[in-house]
Design an enzyme around this catalytic site. Structure first.
Site, short mmCIF file in Angstrom:
data_model
loop_
_atom_site.label_atom_id
_atom_site.label_comp_id
_atom_site.label_asym_id
_atom_site.label_seq_id
_atom_site.Cartn_x
_atom_site.Cartn_y
_atom_site.Cartn_z
CE1 TYR A 12 -3.98 1.84 -0.18
CE2 TYR A 12 -3.39 2.81 1.91
CZ TYR A 12 -4.20 2.78 0.80
OH TYR A 12 -5.23 3.67 0.68
CD1 TRP A 59 -0.63 4.68 3.38
CD2 TRP A 59 0.59 6.44 3.97
NE1 TRP A 59 -1.36 5.82 3.09
CE2 TRP A 59 -0.63 6.91 3.45
CE3 TRP A 59 1.54 7.37 4.42
CZ2 TRP A 59 -0.93 8.26 3.36
CZ3 TRP A 59 1.23 8.72 4.32
CH2 TRP A 59 0.01 9.14 3.79
#
Length: 762
Positions: free
Chosen positions: A109, A111
């Site tokens: 993802y 992050w």
């Protein structure tokens, strides 16, 4: 100890590490509002949940790959790196040879780190592309609904989400800021890649100093900072679209809308006005109609509409409003409302989306692409909307609608996750646990024993940012920061690049993946490749050696006066929008042609399932808002000091109104059980009048700690529904859920996420 420069998604800093692994942090000296999240870094290097060595789930070792309901329940066996990578390489070959590359899902993802080279998503996708490709995910949990619908309205999402009107323009020119969802200050400290100088808190303070009127439309009073003195409209959650339609109805029926603007710059207004007036359905969307839905007085709605027409008005909609069922509608209706006022493209007027949702919305830093690692080309065309991960794993071969197309979920056999925690982002976590039991093999790179790691077969210990070299900068950042290594890697942890390079060597693709470079060599190559075209344009950019020694490079600045769609307003023919009409599409004939009953061709009120006006509220009479935490980024560093200080009775804090607490016999500081028919969680009660009755607020990101269907720690996604926003976007709907709350009787069980799972060393 000498401080070394670094950065994070919540800001730049310098750090030193003592002999016990404790981190001392100093914010960047030019940052006017350093993020309090820096306080979570102190104990991260030696946290008890650090993954010390490669670990494989016992069931996978003994029974081999395959679907397994024991995943997430069994102990792990620590092995050496060679054994782990050898076994994993064999599994990659088996899946590719037997099922094809589309059976591999790359679930990063992005992050994990603010660093641009050690960006987990880029590293993993580059590796999987070198191996022949993978099934990917599109869009984000944060604004995936808007990303799909905005191109149908204004031709794209980038201008609205990244290049909106700047805060100085708003502060200087706006008379009335109408904030649907507010402008939550807690979120403005965070941006992918970081923010060296946090400007937004200062601009929010200037709103109050200048006396800009602010209409806060939210069930939460804290959705604007204390420096702003708003008129609070404590709306019933999930009804913002109904309020927008009623405001638009008042403008239309009282002749307060700008017909000249609508005719010249917009398409499809007449169809929308027919809907507002109830010509076809017999239901005028007037203030009385909206009052029954929103529980705001009709007179207040009419007065607000008149004030909006009389002032330079800026309409802003937070991302939170599109993370619900039918989340396309408040975004679309907000643009239609701003268009009717006729102020789009004027300084201080028009529309904004994401102010208070991300630190770079309205920021004044340069829109400057920083060095990044190429992911290569993915030969596999299969993808899913990111929030449909559980649907894909549970329903291979099932067809579904997406943005005018009909797609089929692939049969995923191997999930490879690096950077990200789906047991934070995703909804209905008990359903996600079942979904994670379906693949043959789940591989996770993780510094910590998160719930995602605990539901994997292979857990490969990865380093954190302070244990490696990199450089980082966020969108509209003012500096490129040299991220110096401050500590040696913990135990046997390796960076994602080293892990994937070792795996690539076993699969015969090492040269394709690494190109023969070390991490330092990559940093130099990426930097110099980025530096050359800038120098060709006359921008004085130092050499990599000088940049590294200085610790930072100040990026070229730009004009801070920026107004969204100003060029389009000046000349709508020369600067026509990339929509079919070239205009703002208040009605989209393309979306109408899709035939989606949950997303018609213009903004509309569509009753959601999870709202206080529906039948489900008879069983679960409280609306829970699962918003972003103020003590951490998503679930990152939940074990940090700032995050832990925000806990109540050792659990995540749930806020509820005194009336709701009194009815249930709940007092401040008690452990409560929050539940519905999907699951339940324990949380610590905070009784406050800063939210409307019938609404409770429990932030996301507490590390999932399940015992059966109960989360001991307070993760609201054990309660939320895993349903899409609509067939158009298939976006996340995790912001709202209906629940009930009760006092927890007896001694609550201890939270266990602060220690690793059962591990056997051999």
């Amino acid at each position: 100890m000498s401080l070394r420069p670094s950065t994070s998604h919540w800001g730049a800093f310098s750090a030193a590490v003592d002999a016990d692994g404790r981190v001392r942090v100093a914010p960047h000296p030019e940052d006017p509002s350093p993020s309090p999240l820096l306080g979570n870094l102190a104990d991260t290097l030696r946290h008890p949940t650090r993954v010390a060595a490669p670990a494989i789930r016992r069931g996978w070792l003994e029974r081999g790959p395959g679907p397994d309901p024991a995943r997430g329940h069994e102990e792990f066996v620590e092995v050496g790196w060679d054994e782990a990578l050898d076994l994993l390489a064999g599994e990659f070959r088996r899946v590719r040879d037997e099922h094809g590359n589309q059976a591999i899902f790359g679930g990063s993802y992005g992050w994990a780190s603010a660093g641009r080279f050690h960006h987990a998503q880029s590293q993993l996708h580059r590796f999987l592309n070198a191996f022949g490709g993978f099934t990917s995910a599109r869009n984000t949990y944060s604004n995936g609904t808007s990303t799909v619908v905005l191109p149908h309205i204004v031709g794209g999402s980038t201008e609205v989400l990244r290049n909106g009107s700047s805060w100085p323009t708003i502060v200087e020119n706006t008379d009335l800021l109408v904030a649907f969802g507010g402008v939550p200050e807690k979120n403005v400290f965070v941006t992918p890649g970081g923010v060296t100088r946090h400007h937004t808190p200062g601009f929010l303070a200037q709103l109050g100093e200048r006396g800009v009127e602010v209409a806060l439309i939210s069930p939460l009073r804290a959705d604007v900072p204390a420096t702003v003195k708003p008129r609070w409209y404590p709306i019933r959650p999930a009804t913002d679209t109904a309020l927008m339609l009623a405001l638009a109805h008042t403008l239309a029926t009282e002749g307060l809308h700008d017909r000249e603007f609508l005719d010249r710059y917009c398409a499809g207004y007449d169809e929308f006005e027919r809907y507002l007036l109830g010509v076809d359905d017999g239901v005028p969307k007037d203030a009385e109609w909206a009052a029954a839905i929103t529980e705001l007085p009709a007179a207040d709605i009419v007065a607000l509409a008149r004030r909006m027409a009389a002032a330079r008005t800026f309409v802003t909609v937070t991302w939170s409003l599109q993370r619900i069922e039918h989340g396309e509608q408040p975004v679309w209706a907000g643009i239609a409302l701003a268009a009717m006022l006729g102020q789009i493209g004027l300084p201080g007027g028009g529309f904004g989306h994401g102010y208070g949702s991300m630190g770079d919305s309205g920021d004044i830093g340069p829109d400057f692409r920083v060095p990044y690692l190429s992911q290569g080309v993915n030969p596999v065309e299969e993808f899913i909307p990111v929030a449909r991960i559980a649907d894909m794993l549970l329903n291979p071969g099932t067809r579904y609608d997406y943005n005018g197309t009909v797609r089929t979920y692939p049969d995923i056999r191997l999930v490879h996750w690096a950077g990200g925690n789906p047991f934070h982002h995703h909804q209905d976590l008990n359903r996600l646990r079942e979904a994670f039991s379906r693949p043959d093999t789940v591989v996770v790179h993780e510094p910590y024993w998160t719930a995602t790691a605990r539901h994997a077969d292979f857990v490969l210990p990865s380093t954190v940012s302070l244990e490696r070299e990199d450089f980082g900068a966020g969108r509209r950042d003012t500096h490129l920061i040299a991220m110096h290594q401050a500590a040696e890697p913990f135990a046997q942890a390796r960076d994602d690049y080293a892990i994937l390079a070792g795996l690539a060597a076993r699969l015969g693709i090492e040269e394709r993946f690494t190109e023969g470079r070390s991490p330092r060599a990559w940093l130099e190559q990426l930097y110099e490749s980025w530096r050359k075209p800038l120098r060709d344009k006359g921008i004085d950019v130092p050499s990599f050696v000088d940049f590294w020694a200085a610790g930072e490079f100040r990026l070229p600045s730009e004009n801070a006066d920026r107004t969204l769609f100003a060029d389009f307003r000046r000349d709508p023919l020369k600067h026509r929008l990339p929509t079919p009409s070239g205009k703002i599409e208040i009605t989209s004939r393309r979306v109408h042609a899709f035939g989606y009953d949950d997303c018609p061709g213009h903004p509309a009120w569509l009753e959601p399932t999870e709202w206080l006006g529906g039948a489900r509220a008879a069983r679960f009479p409280l609306q829970l808002i699962a918003n972003q935490p103020h003590t951490r980024l998503h679930s990152q560093l939940d074990g940090g000091a700032v995050s832990q200080a925000g806990k109540v009775a050792g659990r995540e804090a749930i806020r509820l109104h005194p009336d709701d607490a009194r009815q249930r016999g709940i007092t401040d500081g008690e452990v409560v059980r929050v539940f519905n028919d999907r699951g339940s969680c324990l949380a610590g009660a905070v009784v406050t009048a800063d939210l409307r009755p019938g609404v409770v607020q429990l932030p996301t990101g507490a590390w999932f700690d399940p015992v059966g269907s109960l989360c001991l720690h307070g993760n609201p996604n054990v309660l939320t529904a895993d349903l899409p926003s609509s067939r158009l976007s298939q976006g996340c709907t995790g912001q709202h859920v209906l629940v009930e709350i009760e006092r927890y009787g007896g001694t609550p069980p201890a939270v266990t996420v602060g220690r690793p799972p059962r591990i056997v060393r051999r």
